[in-house]
Structures are given as structure tokens and as C-alpha cells.
Design a protein around this motif. Structure first.
Motif, PDB file in Angstrom:
ATOM      1  N   MET A   1       0.613  -0.885  -0.239  1.00  0.00           N
ATOM      2  CA  MET A   1       0.185   0.033   0.102  1.00  0.00           C
ATOM      3  C   MET A   1       1.082   1.401   0.006  1.00  0.00           C
ATOM      4  O   MET A   1       1.921   0.883   0.802  1.00  0.00           O
ATOM      5  N   ASP A   2       0.593   2.329  -0.660  1.00  0.00           N
ATOM      6  CA  ASP A   2       1.031   3.138  -0.984  1.00  0.00           C
ATOM      7  C   ASP A   2       0.425   4.445  -1.325  1.00  0.00           C
ATOM      8  O   ASP A   2      -0.373   4.462  -2.280  1.00  0.00           O
ATOM      9  N   HIS A  38     -10.667   3.660  -5.932  1.00  0.00           N
ATOM     10  CA  HIS A  38     -11.607   4.554  -4.891  1.00  0.00           C
ATOM     11  C   HIS A  38     -11.153   5.677  -4.278  1.00  0.00           C
ATOM     12  O   HIS A  38     -11.669   6.371  -3.933  1.00  0.00           O
ATOM     13  N   GLY A  39     -10.003   5.315  -3.213  1.00  0.00           N
ATOM     14  CA  GLY A  39      -9.382   6.631  -2.508  1.00  0.00           C
ATOM     15  C   GLY A  39      -8.573   5.186  -1.491  1.00  0.00           C
ATOM     16  O   GLY A  39      -8.128   3.804  -1.755  1.00  0.00           O
ATOM     17  N   VAL A  40      -8.702   5.604  -0.376  1.00  0.00           N
ATOM     18  CA  VAL A  40      -8.078   5.110   1.017  1.00  0.00           C
ATOM     19  C   VAL A  40      -9.568   5.501   1.654  1.00  0.00           C
ATOM     20  O   VAL A  40     -10.132   5.621   2.371  1.00  0.00           O
ATOM     21  N   GLU A  41      -9.713   4.088   2.465  1.00  0.00           N
ATOM     22  CA  GLU A  41     -10.552   3.501   2.881  1.00  0.00           C
ATOM     23  C   GLU A  41     -10.706   2.870   4.647  1.00  0.00           C
ATOM     24  O   GLU A  41      -9.484   2.347   4.935  1.00  0.00           O
ATOM     25  N   VAL A  42     -10.439   3.655   5.641  1.00  0.00           N
ATOM     26  CA  VAL A  42     -10.715   3.352   6.861  1.00  0.00           C
ATOM     27  C   VAL A  42     -11.440   2.571   7.727  1.00  0.00           C
ATOM     28  O   VAL A  42     -12.337   3.130   7.682  1.00  0.00           O
ATOM     29  N   ALA A  43     -11.177   2.008   7.978  1.00  0.00           N
ATOM     30  CA  ALA A  43     -12.289   1.094   8.777  1.00  0.00           C
ATOM     31  C   ALA A  43     -11.942   0.586   9.636  1.00  0.00           C
ATOM     32  O   ALA A  43     -10.755   0.231   9.894  1.00  0.00           O
ATOM     33  N   GLY A  44     -13.030  -0.035  10.867  1.00  0.00           N
ATOM     34  CA  GLY A  44     -12.887  -0.832  12.217  1.00  0.00           C
ATOM     35  C   GLY A  44     -13.802  -1.115  12.977  1.00  0.00           C
ATOM     36  O   GLY A  44     -14.800  -0.890  11.969  1.00  0.00           O
ATOM     37  N   PRO A  56     -10.851  10.334  -0.204  1.00  0.00           N
ATOM     38  CA  PRO A  56      -9.985  10.367  -1.907  1.00  0.00           C
ATOM     39  C   PRO A  56      -8.491  10.278  -1.758  1.00  0.00           C
ATOM     40  O   PRO A  56      -8.084  11.000  -0.203  1.00  0.00           O
ATOM     41  N   ALA A  57      -7.900  10.045  -2.368  1.00  0.00           N
ATOM     42  CA  ALA A  57      -6.362   9.920  -2.286  1.00  0.00           C
ATOM     43  C   ALA A  57      -6.011   9.392  -3.703  1.00  0.00           C
ATOM     44  O   ALA A  57      -6.642   8.345  -4.544  1.00  0.00           O
ATOM     45  N   THR A  58      -4.189   9.530  -3.514  1.00  0.00           N
ATOM     46  CA  THR A  58      -3.639   9.639  -4.674  1.00  0.00           C
ATOM     47  C   THR A  58      -3.170   7.929  -4.536  1.00  0.00           C
ATOM     48  O   THR A  58      -2.143   7.701  -3.861  1.00  0.00           O
ATOM     49  N   VAL A  59      -3.971   7.449  -4.930  1.00  0.00           N
ATOM     50  CA  VAL A  59      -3.362   5.715  -5.014  1.00  0.00           C
ATOM     51  C   VAL A  59      -1.791   5.541  -5.850  1.00  0.00           C
ATOM     52  O   VAL A  59      -2.252   4.658  -6.805  1.00  0.00           O
ATOM     53  N   HIS A  60      -0.611   5.618  -5.267  1.00  0.00           N
ATOM     54  CA  HIS A  60       0.515   4.809  -5.937  1.00  0.00           C
ATOM     55  C   HIS A  60       0.857   3.152  -5.852  1.00  0.00           C
ATOM     56  O   HIS A  60       0.752   2.383  -6.946  1.00  0.00           O
ATOM     57  N   ALA A  61       0.254   2.451  -4.829  1.00  0.00           N
ATOM     58  CA  ALA A  61       0.118   0.745  -5.157  1.00  0.00           C
ATOM     59  C   ALA A  61      -1.081   0.535  -3.788  1.00  0.00           C
ATOM     60  O   ALA A  61      -1.325   0.947  -2.909  1.00  0.00           O
ATOM     61  N   ASP A  62      -1.961  -0.442  -4.579  1.00  0.00           N
ATOM     62  CA  ASP A  62      -2.408  -1.016  -3.898  1.00  0.00           C
ATOM     63  C   ASP A  62      -2.479  -1.623  -2.696  1.00  0.00           C
ATOM     64  O   ASP A  62      -1.411  -2.135  -2.194  1.00  0.00           O
ATOM     65  N   GLY A  63      -3.443  -2.409  -1.951  1.00  0.00           N
ATOM     66  CA  GLY A  63      -3.155  -2.808  -0.489  1.00  0.00           C
ATOM     67  C   GLY A  63      -4.039  -2.780   0.732  1.00  0.00           C
ATOM     68  O   GLY A  63      -4.650  -1.523   0.574  1.00  0.00           O
ATOM     69  N   ALA A  64      -3.582  -3.245   1.728  1.00  0.00           N
ATOM     70  CA  ALA A  64      -4.810  -3.687   2.989  1.00  0.00           C
ATOM     71  C   ALA A  64      -3.592  -3.372   3.845  1.00  0.00           C
ATOM     72  O   ALA A  64      -3.074  -4.281   4.098  1.00  0.00           O
ATOM     73  N   VAL A  65      -3.835  -2.130   4.676  1.00  0.00           N
ATOM     74  CA  VAL A  65      -3.138  -3.530   6.249  1.00  0.00           C
ATOM     75  C   VAL A  65      -3.697  -2.890   7.259  1.00  0.00           C
ATOM     76  O   VAL A  65      -5.126  -1.888   7.569  1.00  0.00           O
ATOM     77  N   LEU A  66      -3.238  -3.863   8.705  1.00  0.00           N
ATOM     78  CA  LEU A  66      -4.578  -3.216  10.281  1.00  0.00           C
ATOM     79  C   LEU A  66      -3.124  -2.713  10.588  1.00  0.00           C
ATOM     80  O   LEU A  66      -2.241  -3.245  10.544  1.00  0.00           O
ATOM     81  N   VAL A  67      -3.012  -1.432  11.637  1.00  0.00           N
ATOM     82  CA  VAL A  67      -2.573  -0.582  12.424  1.00  0.00           C
ATOM     83  C   VAL A  67      -3.423   0.267  13.820  1.00  0.00           C
ATOM     84  O   VAL A  67      -4.216  -0.254  13.601  1.00  0.00           O
ATOM     85  N   ASP A  80       1.039  19.576  10.923  1.00  0.00           N
ATOM     86  CA  ASP A  80       0.950  20.571  10.252  1.00  0.00           C
ATOM     87  C   ASP A  80       0.891  20.483   8.828  1.00  0.00           C
ATOM     88  O   ASP A  80       0.174  21.120   8.291  1.00  0.00           O
ATOM     89  N   ASP A  81       1.664  19.639   8.777  1.00  0.00           N
ATOM     90  CA  ASP A  81       2.019  19.448   6.823  1.00  0.00           C
ATOM     91  C   ASP A  81       0.155  19.369   6.519  1.00  0.00           C
ATOM     92  O   ASP A  81      -0.492  17.838   6.582  1.00  0.00           O
ATOM     93  N   PRO A  82       0.070  19.912   4.804  1.00  0.00           N
ATOM     94  CA  PRO A  82      -1.324  19.947   4.450  1.00  0.00           C
ATOM     95  C   PRO A  82      -1.481  18.200   4.052  1.00  0.00           C
ATOM     96  O   PRO A  82      -2.515  17.533   3.606  1.00  0.00           O
ATOM     97  N   ARG A  83      -0.237  17.592   3.262  1.00  0.00           N
ATOM     98  CA  ARG A  83      -0.355  16.215   2.960  1.00  0.00           C
ATOM     99  C   ARG A  83       0.241  15.384   3.887  1.00  0.00           C
ATOM    100  O   ARG A  83       1.297  15.700   4.381  1.00  0.00           O
ATOM    101  N   VAL A  84      -0.167  14.289   3.570  1.00  0.00           N
ATOM    102  CA  VAL A  84       1.039  12.864   4.364  1.00  0.00           C
ATOM    103  C   VAL A  84       0.987  12.144   3.092  1.00  0.00           C
ATOM    104  O   VAL A  84       0.043  11.643   2.659  1.00  0.00           O
ATOM    105  N   ARG A  85       2.073  11.197   2.901  1.00  0.00           N
ATOM    106  CA  ARG A  85       2.083   9.901   2.330  1.00  0.00           C
ATOM    107  C   ARG A  85       1.962   8.253   3.793  1.00  0.00           C
ATOM    108  O   ARG A  85       2.652   8.313   4.905  1.00  0.00           O
ATOM    109  N   LEU A  86       1.210   7.321   3.514  1.00  0.00           N
ATOM    110  CA  LEU A  86       0.889   5.925   4.319  1.00  0.00           C
ATOM    111  C   LEU A  86       1.734   5.527   3.466  1.00  0.00           C
ATOM    112  O   LEU A  86       1.318   5.005   1.892  1.00  0.00           O
ATOM    113  N   VAL A  87       2.828   4.794   3.415  1.00  0.00           N
ATOM    114  CA  VAL A  87       2.747   3.583   2.770  1.00  0.00           C
ATOM    115  C   VAL A  87       4.272   2.627   3.651  1.00  0.00           C
ATOM    116  O   VAL A  87       4.676   2.555   4.468  1.00  0.00           O
TER     117      VAL A  87
END
Lengths: 365, 365
Positions: A1-2, A38-44, A56-67, A80-87
Motif C-alpha cells: 500500500m502506498d 476509490h481512494g483510501v478506506e479507514v475501517a474498524g 479521496p487519495a492518490t494511490v501509488h500502490a493498492d493494498g490493505a493493512v491493519l495498524v 501541520d503538513d497539508p499532505r501526508v503519505r502512507l506507505v
């Protein structure tokens, strides 16, 4: 995921989802992040509640994780940064900005019970009207889990109206609003989570209601919340009988003005926290009396129809009831003896009709 | 007594005075109201603290009364009317508006111990500078009454500077500011009440400092707060020795930027709530590590002079220290081993010089 996304979008989704999960579990509560076209889904999901929020998200690589939920929500909230990357990086989900890297351990996604699918759709309502109706009704429910039936909102769909009802035995709120019904609906749902869920969608969104024998859910474009039903029989008949008022006196008054007078009487509400409402000519008098603080009396202009009567209430119950009619004129229908006082107001533009009952206190003679 | 005054004026005076009085006394705490040609004075005293606040008022009749503090403060705070009348009616002080009357019982003024007179004046300082110095210093004092010496602010007047010092043993703050001395001053005062008192006068006011062997007080045009001294010997020599730093490395950094990085490391601060500061070339790295939440690392641009060192701190102590330098560049003077890290900044326009020491944690090897 990225993925790369707007920090505020992800932060609100993670915070809303984390808040719904049990906080005192033996293992840390986890959130599932899933990236696809579709973007990124946050689920619990916890033992009772489940939530899905898509952003909405710019998806560089599909995937799913549990954190773990708490550090993800805490980290996103603090950025404080307006954009963030989750990888995904090895055994970590890295939350990255230009100057920082926060590395959350990947939990075992295969061991997660999964987020249950939504029950069948039974109808829909506008979000704004649903919140306007649910907030005061859920507020009349009890917060004490010892008696589950009083922590619930009775949700009943007639052909054209969605009816919501809750009581903690000392007050009761009943609201109805127009809805588009597609199937039967008759459930007792946990009040607090349902009221909270109704605030997630945009105010102009259409909210679908879903239900089966075990669960009830709200869904909207971009998210859903579902929860287990309360397995208790709501005292329907008794509650509905309470709504049939035999009026002794009717008071028409600005809700906020009366609420202000009740609030100011609170320092004088005495050991029982009680205030007295005395119906007079063209006004009501709000009175308090306390052996230490002294006495208070305030006049509020009102249109009176009927007998001059005097009733004593728990100040906070009366204040809660009046807050439900904030910004409007409210009609107080006062009944004889210890029968409830009924608060109502004409339906607003959203079609929500609200009735609030407060049981008066036995007065000292 | 019969006065008319601005509600907001009286409400703030009553709230400030009520807050200073003990809340769990066997009898309700009382406030003395006194009307004369100067206006109306709201005064109160407890076992330790005493307060007098004068507000402008139209005085219809002079007089003095003692009334319960909490309902007076609560009533004035809740009023929407811009003006209010306070008038003695029989055994009551009536708080009157056009539509309401709140009647507080008159307590026995003769039985009130009285508000003690101010000790002699020993000097004066501008209110703004006093607050700027006292707020961070008082924040470094302990909140735990079990060890009274650490709940105090050491207040010492030299010929030209007023020196303030406090420590809870894990951090220490020392501030000095220009003052006009008229007599000796060397006391240990309760930190919390002194910091609170310094916020009462207008920011541009001149504050007089008063002290004798038993009490210390601040006074300004329109009010005063006095409090009993702490009868404990402050470890002066040890504290001053801590200020003589042997520097291993110096870091010059924007306080708010470093504070933000420390705040974002908190979810990863682990069971001891600790963050690590690693001094590198042209930056410091703020790191956290927690067995469940994961790891964090954030870079903050800094000007470095000296060795590359790594120190671990309690996150909240470091955050408190940085907050004291908010809006400014702060210099961190890092010492060898477990000796304190010294935070300083050039004096601002107000002449306040602040030094903050934080003791690092022993790091796990």
C-alpha cells in the motif's frame, strides 16, 4: 500500500473511526486501511460497532493493512503538513511528511474479525433532518448501561414518517420526520452511537437506513456506521399513552428565553436541583429556593391559555428539553398533578416534529 | 447598600474573588461587598489568600454586606442584562434586573475575620513583564502539596532585578526582570496563586509588590491579592549551582517548531513518556519508540555548536519548557551525562530573562 492524501481528510476519518472502537481491549484497537481505485478506506469494528469511511487519495500502490488505531489517529491529528503519505515499508506502515517518519507496526490483518457487511437498506432520510431529530431524542436516553432499554432509541418506520423515541423514565422525547421507506423498520438501537453516526455525513447528504434482526446501520456516500441492536422490549404502549396529554394550561414562550431563566435559577435550585414554573397572566415565573444560596424569581413573557398552575421540575431535565427547541417558540402543555409536561413546537422546514415530555417533581407542601 | 453597576464588571470581580476562596469549607465561602464613593469593592479572604477588587458603580446608598460567594458569582455570570442593581432588602441582598430578582441571604459581617491589610510595599513592576516571567516559573513548580517547598516561587529582589525561581526537582525555571525596588524582598510564595494574581491587573498597569515576614501581596489600581508565605527553606545554593552549565553542545532552534515535533512524538513516547533528542549536522532529530505504537523520527532545522550528543527527556517536561519560549528562538545548552539541559533566550522588549532547566532521563543501553 502506498497513498498520498490530504492530512485533514485522513485525520478526521481516523479520529472518527478510533472513537467508535473499544479503548480498553486487551490488545490495541486496530484500524484497517485499504487503498484501491476509490481512494483510501479507514475501517474498524469492535464487539458492537463498525465503521467505514472512504477518503479521496492518490494511490501509488493498492493494498490493505491493519495498524493500531490510537497512534495513527494521534499522529495524523498532530501533523501541520497539508499532505501526508502512507506507505508500507517492511513490517511497518510509514506515515511520512517532508521532515518526519512515523512507523506503525503492521498488525495481523488475517486475524482481524473483519468489518461486517451492511444489513439490507430499508429507507432514506436527509442528513440534516435526521440529526435534528436524533440529537434531542438520543439526549433523553439514559447513559446508565445497567438498564439497556433506557439507553436505546426506538426507531420505527411508518409508510411516510420515521419515528424516533427514547426515555430514561424521567423524561421522554419523540420525534418524527419524513422518510422514503423501502422496507419494514422496527428496532431499538443504542442512542449515543446512532446520534454520533448521524453527524458524520455532509449536512446536505442523503442517509440510507439499513436494518435486519441483529444490526442497524446508517450509510452515505463515502461512509457507514453499523451497530448491534439492543435486545430489550421497549415499553411502546406506555410511552405512547404518555403522549396523550390532558391539558390543564398551555404556555407559549421563546425556548431560549425560558432556558436562560432556568439556567439563572440553578444556583438557587436547592439540594434536589429543582426549579418551579408558575403560570401567571401573560408571563411565567421561574423560581428557585435554597436554604444557603437564597431565593430567585424571574419573569418571562408568555402567551397563556388555561389555568394558573405551578409545577416543579429537575432544572437540568427542563433545560435539556428547552435546548431541543432552541431558536424557536415552544408550547408547554401542562397537565394536572404529577402527569408529564409536554413540550412541542410546529414542524420546521426539515419536517421534523418533536415532542418532549418532562415528569414534574412531587412538591413539598 | 444600593448600587447599580455594569454586569460584566461585577461578574468578573465576583468570579475572580470566589475562585480564590476555599470551596470545601463547612460554611459557604462569603464575599464582602462594600459600596462607597469609590464604587463597589468585592473582597474575600480564606485561611491563606485574600483579595480585594474595586469596580466602578453608581452608588445610591453606601454600605457593606457579606453574602455567599458561589451563588453571587453564578448569578452575575448568568445575567444577559448589561446593568445590574445590588440592593439590601430586609435580610437579603437583592440582585435585580428588569425581569428578575435573586435574593442572597445576608451573612454575619461582624463574624467575618476581615480582609487583612496589605504588607508594606517593597517595589513595583509592569504587569505585562511580571506575568511573562511568573507564568513559566510558576509552571515549573510542583502541584503536590505534600512537599510545600516545591509548590513555591522564590521571589528575590536585587537592587535592579526581580528574580523568580521554582523547581519540582525534575525541572527548574529562573526568570529575572527589571524592577523598581524600595525595600528588601526575599520570600517563598505559593506559585499558583501568585501567577493567577499577576493576571488580574490590566496588561499596561504597574503592579506593586508588598511583603513582610508572613505575607506577600500584589496590588494595582483597583485591586490586590495577598497570600501567606510558605514556611520552607528553598534550596537556593543548589538551585543556583544548577545554572552554572558546562556546555557539551549548543542548539539554536525555533521553540514552536521543536515543540511541534515533541508533541508529535508523544504517541510513541512509550511507557515512560520519553522522547530522544539527537543533535546532528544542522538539525536535531526528535525520536520516539514504543513497543505497541511503533517508532517516530522528525528532523528540525537548527544551528548546532559543539558535539553530536543524544539526550532523552520526559516529553511533557520538555514541552512545558519549550512553551515558555513560544514565538522565539531558544538556545538549548546540553551538558554531559545526566546534568540538566539549559534552555535560554535573549531578553525580550519587556526585559524578562528566562532560563529553564530540564533534567534528562537515564537512557536504556
Amino acid at each position: 500500500m502506498d497513498v498520498t492524501a490530504t492530512t485533514a481528510d485522513l485525520a478526521s476519518a481516523a479520529a472518527d473511526a478510533a472513537r467508535l472502537l473499544p479503548t480498553r481491549a486487551p490488545v490495541p484497537a486496530g484500524l484497517v486501511l485499504r487503498a484501491d481505485r476509490h481512494g483510501v478506506e479507514v475501517a474498524g469494528s469492535g464487539r458492537e460497532h463498525a465503521i467505514r469511511l472512504t477518503r479521496p487519495a492518490t494511490v501509488h500502490a493498492d493494498g490493505a493493512v491493519l495498524v493500531p488505531a490510537a497512534p495513527l489517529a494521534g499522529t495524523l491529528r498532530g501533523l501541520d503538513d497539508p499532505r501526508v503519505r502512507l506507505v508500507v515499508e517492511g513490517s511497518r506502515l510509514a506515515v511520512r511528511t517532508a521532515t518526519a517518519r512515523f512507523a506503525l507496526p503492521l498488525l495481523d490483518l488475517a486475524a482481524h474479525p473483519g468489518v461486517p457487511p451492511l444489513p439490507p437498506r430499508v429507507g432514506s432520510v436527509p442528513a440534516r433532518a435526521l440529526t435534528a431529530a436524533l440529537t434531542p431524542v438520543a439526549g433523553a436516553a439514559s447513559k446508565d448501561d445497567a438498564l439497556p432499554v433506557f439507553t436505546g432509541v426506538r426507531v420505527h418506520g411508518t409508510t411516510s414518517r420515521l419515528e424516533l423515541m427514547a426515555t430514561d423514565r424521567y423524561r421522554m422525547a419523540f420525534a418524527s420526520l419524513p422518510w422514503a421507506r423501502t422496507a419494514e423498520l422496527d428496532v431499538l438501537a443504542p442512542a449515543a452511537v446512532l446520534a454520533e453516526a448521524s453527524k458524520h455525513p455532509d449536512r446536505d447528504a442523503e442517509v440510507s437506513v439499513h436494518a435486519d434482526a441483529d444490526r442497524v446501520a446508517l450509510s452515505w456516500s463515502g461512509g457507514s456506521v453499523s451497530t448491534a441492536l439492543l435486545a430489550a422490549p421497549f415499553p411502546d404502549d406506555r410511552a405512547r399513552k404518555l403522549l396523550e396529554a390532558v391539558i390543564d394550561s398551555t404556555v407559549l414562550v421563546e425556548a431560549d428565553v425560558l432556558a436562560g431563566a432556568v439556567r439563572r435559577a440553578v444556583p438557587y435550585a436547592g439540594p434536589h436541583g429543582s426549579v418551579t414554573i408558575q403560570v401567571d397572566d401573560g408571563e411565567v415565573r421561574v423560581r428557585g429556593s435554597d436554604p444557603r444560596a437564597g431565593e430567585s424569581e424571574e419573569s418571562v413573557k408568555a402567551t397563556i391559555d388555561g389555568n394558573r398552575v405551578t409545577k416543579t421540575f429537575q432544572a437540568r431535565y427542563l433545560a435539556d428539553a428547552l435546548r431541543a427547541f432552541s431558536g424557536r417558540r415552544v408550547e408547554l402543555r401542562i397537565q394536572d398533578g404529577l402527569r408529564s409536561t409536554v413540550l412541542t413546537s410546529p414542524a420546521g422546514e426539515d419536517g421534523v416534529e418533536l415532542t418532549y415530555l418532562v415528569v414534574p417533581l412531587r412538591t413539598q407542601v
